[in-house]
Design an enzyme around this catalytic site. Structure first.
Site, short mmCIF file in Angstrom:
data_model
loop_
_atom_site.label_atom_id
_atom_site.label_comp_id
_atom_site.label_asym_id
_atom_site.label_seq_id
_atom_site.Cartn_x
_atom_site.Cartn_y
_atom_site.Cartn_z
N GLY A 137 4.75 26.30 -49.27
CA GLY A 137 3.49 25.60 -49.59
C GLY A 137 2.85 24.89 -48.42
CB THR A 149 1.46 27.95 -43.76
OG1 THR A 149 2.36 28.88 -44.38
CG2 THR A 149 2.21 27.06 -42.79
CG LEU A 177 -2.15 33.44 -49.39
CD1 LEU A 177 -1.84 34.74 -50.14
CD2 LEU A 177 -3.66 33.26 -49.24
CG PHE A 187 8.36 42.02 -38.63
CD1 PHE A 187 8.91 43.28 -38.48
CD2 PHE A 187 9.23 40.95 -38.83
CE1 PHE A 187 10.28 43.49 -38.52
CE2 PHE A 187 10.62 41.15 -38.88
CZ PHE A 187 11.13 42.42 -38.72
CE1 TYR A 203 4.65 45.56 -48.91
CE2 TYR A 203 2.42 45.28 -48.04
CZ TYR A 203 3.77 44.91 -48.07
OH TYR A 203 4.22 43.88 -47.28
CE LYS A 259 6.11 39.78 -50.75
NZ LYS A 259 5.86 38.36 -51.10
CB ILE A 309 -5.93 36.58 -48.64
CG1 ILE A 309 -6.21 37.22 -50.02
CG2 ILE A 309 -6.58 35.20 -48.52
CD1 ILE A 309 -5.64 36.45 -51.20
#
Ligand SMILES: CCCCC/C=C\C=C\C(=O)SCCNC(=O)CCNC(=O)[C@H](O)C(C)(C)COP(=O)(O)OP(=O)(O)OC[C@H]1O[C@@H](n2cnc3c(N)ncnc32)[C@H](O)[C@@H]1OP(=O)(O)O
Ligand SMILES: NC(=O)C1=CN([C@@H]2O[C@H](COP(=O)(O)OP(=O)(O)OC[C@H]3O[C@@H](n4cnc5c(N)ncnc54)[C@H](OP(=O)(O)O)[C@@H]3O)[C@@H](O)[C@H]2O)C=CC1
Length: 333
Positions: free
Chosen positions: A65, A67, A69, A147, A197, A212, A241
């Site tokens: 939290g 940085t 989004l 990355f 993705y 993910k 974003i």
């Protein structure tokens, strides 16, 4: 006759191809034409969407939290009345963010250091949270590492680093809090931030895509299992974003951004405030019937990438007349 048709088909194909190339080069040029025009239809709104006080008397934990989004989600929840706890590795960054947001909203934001890869650190972090605010009502698993890298260049530790932060980190935070919430018979909203993705997979970010996807399986599974304890589990898949954390690691030269904007039907990137509003809604009591949901929030990028014929956007009306005439002339198979 056949030769005439073949000749004409070849010429048309060449026209379509060259006009597509011209269009592509215009779109990829520095003017960013399409983002300038299409995006005008879709202006981002930056204000908090929910009624003020929607999170009064509620505690929210946002991992990562400090940085990007996560910071935007913290700011919105705090503005709506929540007491927030932000947790990640860099305490100085967290403290700066906490002070800035608290001073703007008048609601306390607590900073707690935690490396989510370490289950003991997560347990100690939750001890600290219990002492500061009590167990949270809202948990947003937003921390991540990523990355771009060709998979053949990945070391075992590179793979482990990303999958530990994203999949194991989310699991450690979710399980530690879940167990304590269950023990205390307290309901909660869990939200995981994944990516478009996670569904399709993607080359060059394979550890992130794999982890993910695992997070999505974890959250869908727990949505089914832990509803009986008053817990909701939802997933937001953001499209691109601009944040320093993401763009410095995924588009270090800046060359990729134009291509992304070109293929997004709404003609622009998302904004942190837009995702913060969606996360606030999903985490709020207005969404108390929402569980097990996977919300794609990407300006249309995913479907734009997926559709086999979407490149035909670059065919002009005159070219369509010719194409249609050719198609209509066809008899039989
Ligand atoms: C523009 C596109 C927009 C669309 C975006 C879509 C999805 C976005 C998903 C995201 O998750 S964006 C969020 C990105 N934010 C972050 O990554 C923030 C946190 N990241 C970090 O702290 C670091 O980048 C890192 C590497 C993830 C973790 O740091 P640390 O724990 O300090 O690890 P190390 O530096 O020790 O590295 C561990 C291991 O990994 C290898 N490695 C590091 N960087 C690279 C690289 N660029 N290419 C290849 N390998 C790399 C490193 O060498 C270590 O392996 P060894 O074998 O050498 O030990
Ligand atoms: N921006 C984008 O275009 C997109 C972002 N996303 C997702 O959005 C989320 C936020 O990304 P974004 O804001 O862009 O990027 P950031 O890099 O700003 O956010 C990542 C956060 O994770 C924290 N973090 C990283 N490793 C750890 C760890 N081991 N333990 C605890 N915290 C950690 C970082 O804090 P610290 O360094 O202090 O530990 C940082 O605050 C991520 O889940 C990302 O995958 C998904 C799709 C698109």
């Amino acid at each position: 006759m056949a030769a005439r048709v073949v000749g004409r088909t070849g010429r048309l194909a060449a026209v379509v191809r060259s006009s597509a190339v011209r269009l592509q080069s215009r779109l990829h040029g520095s003017t960013g034409l399409r983002s300038g025009s299409q995006a005008n239809f879709f202006p981002p709104l930056e204000d908090a969407m929910l009624p003020s006080g929607s999170f009064n008397n509620r505690m929210a934990l946002i991992t990562g939290g400090g940085t990007g989004l996560g910071r935007a989600m913290t700011a919105t929840l705090s503005q709506l009345g929540a007491q927030c706890i932000i947790a990640s590795r860099k305490l100085d960054v967290l403290q700066r963010t906490a002070e800035e947001i608290s001073s703007q909203t008048g609601n306390k934001v607590h900073a707690v250091q935690c490396d989510v890869r370490d289950p003991q650190a997560v347990s100690q972090c939750v001890d600290q949270i219990e002492a500061l605010t009590g167990l949270p009502d809202v948990i947003i698993n937003n921390a991540a590492g990523n990355f771009v890298c060709p998979s053949e260049r990945l070391s075992p530790n590179a793979w482990k680093t990303i999958t530990d932060i994203v999949l194991n980190g989310t699991a450690f935070v979710t399980l530690e809090l879940g167990k304590r919430l269950i023990q205390n018979q307290k309901g909660a909203s869990f939200l995981a931030i994944t990516t478009i993705y996670a569904e399709s997979g993607s080359g060059f970010v394979v550890p992130s895509a794999s982890a993910k996807a695992g997070v999505e399986a974890l959250y869908k599974s727990l949505a089914a299992e832990w509803g009986r304890y008053g817990h909701r589990f939802n997933i937001i898949q953001p499209g691109p974003i601009r944040t320093k954390g993401a763009f410095s690691r995924l588009d270090p030269t800046g060359a990729f951004e134009k291509a992304m904007i070109d293929r997004i039907p709404t003609g622009r990137l998302g904004t942190p405030a837009e995702i913060a509003n969606l996360a606030a809604y999903v985490s709020s009591n207005y969404a108390s019937w929402m569980s097990g949901a996977v919300i794609r929030f990407d300006g249309g990028e995913y479907v734009s990438l997926a559709g086999e014929f979407n490149e035909l956007r670059s065919v002009t009306p005159d070219q369509w007349k010719l194409l249609e005439a050719m198609i209509r002339k066809t008899k039989g198979s």
